[in-house]
Structures are given as structure tokens and as C-alpha cells.
Design a protein around this motif. Structure first.
Motif, PDB file in Angstrom:
ATOM      1  N   GLU A  16      42.677  -6.268 -40.889  1.00 37.15           N
ATOM      2  CA  GLU A  16      42.390  -4.857 -41.094  1.00 37.15           C
ATOM      3  C   GLU A  16      43.584  -4.227 -41.791  1.00 37.15           C
ATOM      4  O   GLU A  16      44.731  -4.469 -41.407  1.00 37.15           O
ATOM      5  CB  GLU A  16      42.130  -4.163 -39.751  1.00 37.15           C
ATOM      6  CG  GLU A  16      41.665  -2.745 -39.907  1.00 37.15           C
ATOM      7  CD  GLU A  16      41.171  -2.142 -38.606  1.00 37.15           C
ATOM      8  OE1 GLU A  16      41.309  -0.924 -38.456  1.00 37.15           O
ATOM      9  OE2 GLU A  16      40.656  -2.886 -37.756  1.00 37.15           O
ATOM     10  N   GLY A  17      43.313  -3.453 -42.854  1.00 40.56           N
ATOM     11  CA  GLY A  17      44.419  -2.828 -43.558  1.00 40.56           C
ATOM     12  C   GLY A  17      43.963  -2.013 -44.737  1.00 40.56           C
ATOM     13  O   GLY A  17      42.813  -1.552 -44.785  1.00 40.56           O
TER      14      GLY A  17
ATOM     15  N   THR B  40      46.965  -6.721 -38.897  1.00 41.93           N
ATOM     16  CA  THR B  40      46.795  -5.331 -39.289  1.00 41.93           C
ATOM     17  C   THR B  40      47.978  -4.980 -40.165  1.00 41.93           C
ATOM     18  O   THR B  40      49.115  -5.319 -39.840  1.00 41.93           O
ATOM     19  CB  THR B  40      46.777  -4.408 -38.052  1.00 41.93           C
ATOM     20  OG1 THR B  40      45.719  -4.819 -37.189  1.00 41.93           O
ATOM     21  CG2 THR B  40      46.542  -2.967 -38.437  1.00 41.93           C
TER      22      THR B  40
END
Length: 128
Positions: free
Chosen positions: A40-41, A24
């Protein structure tokens, strides 16, 4: 989009690195190595030497490398010589000549109704 392009890369996964696990991040990140896990980012660049085995959920995704997994992004660009195998969902999708995409694609405006009716099967594309 111009702001994203001029933004400095805050994280780099070097081509000699292999990471297994969830990632992340905030800001702009570039992957030159191999990731085995979900990402995820915000703004992700998968370089020519980069490889991801997992799902990606980001604001913008610029793919030059190899992805084996699904992508959800507002802005997705598949650059020439990249390889994507999985489901793609993007508000804005650009595919350069020479990009290889195998899987399902769903591209639609943020606030619009679904592209297909529920009874319609998803569109499958195998492009090279």
C-alpha cells in the motif's frame, strides 16, 4: 502525472531481495526484487526483474514485471512484457501492446456510477 515522473525514487527493493510481509510507503518506490505480501502506498514501479505475490493498493502503478494479485490504483499502466494475473480496478488504465493480463478489469471515472449494472457479470479479459 508529470510531477510523479520527475519525482525521485525514495525506496528501492533490490533484485537480490525477497521480502515476506506487508509493505506501506509514501512517495515513489521501485521493486526490482520479490515481494510476498500486500503493498500500500503512493507511486509504485514494478521493474522487469520485479515480482509481487499479493495485492497492491496505490495511487499510481507502473508494471513492467510480474504480479500475481489484485490492483487498485488511480492510474495503472501495464507495460509491454509485463504479466498481471488478478483483478484490476483503476480510474485510468493503459495497456501497452505485448502486456499480458489475465483477470477482471474495472476502469471508471472517479465520480461516475458503476460501469456495469449489478446484475451484469464482470468482464473477464485474457489478453496477450
Amino acid at each position: 502525472m508529470k510531477k510523479v515522473e520527475s519525482e525521485a525514487i525514495s525506496s528501492i527493493i533490490d533484485k537480490s531481495m525477497i521480502i515476506t510481509g506487508e509493505i506501506t510507503f509514501k512517495g515513489k518506490a521501485r521493486i526490482d526484487g520479490t515481494i510476498n505480501g500486500n503493498i500500500e502506498g503512493e507511486h509504485l514501479i514494478l521493474s522487469e526483474t520485479g515480482k509481487v505475490n499479493g495485492d497492491i493498493n496505490v495511487t499510481s502503478f507502473n508494471c513492467y514485471g510480474i504480479l500475481e494479485g489484485n490492483v487498485t490504483a488511480n492510474l495503472l499502466t501495464a507495460r509491454k512484457n509485463c504479466s498481471i494475473h488478478g483483478k484490476l480496478e483503476a480510474t485510468s488504465l493503459t495497456v501497452e501492446p505485448g502486456a499480458s493480463i489475465q483477470g477482471e478489469i474495472r476502469a471508471a471515472a472517479k465520480d461516475s456510477a458503476p460501469v456495469s449494472k449489478p446484475q451484469d457479470p464482470p468482464v473477464k479479459i485474457n489478453a496477450k
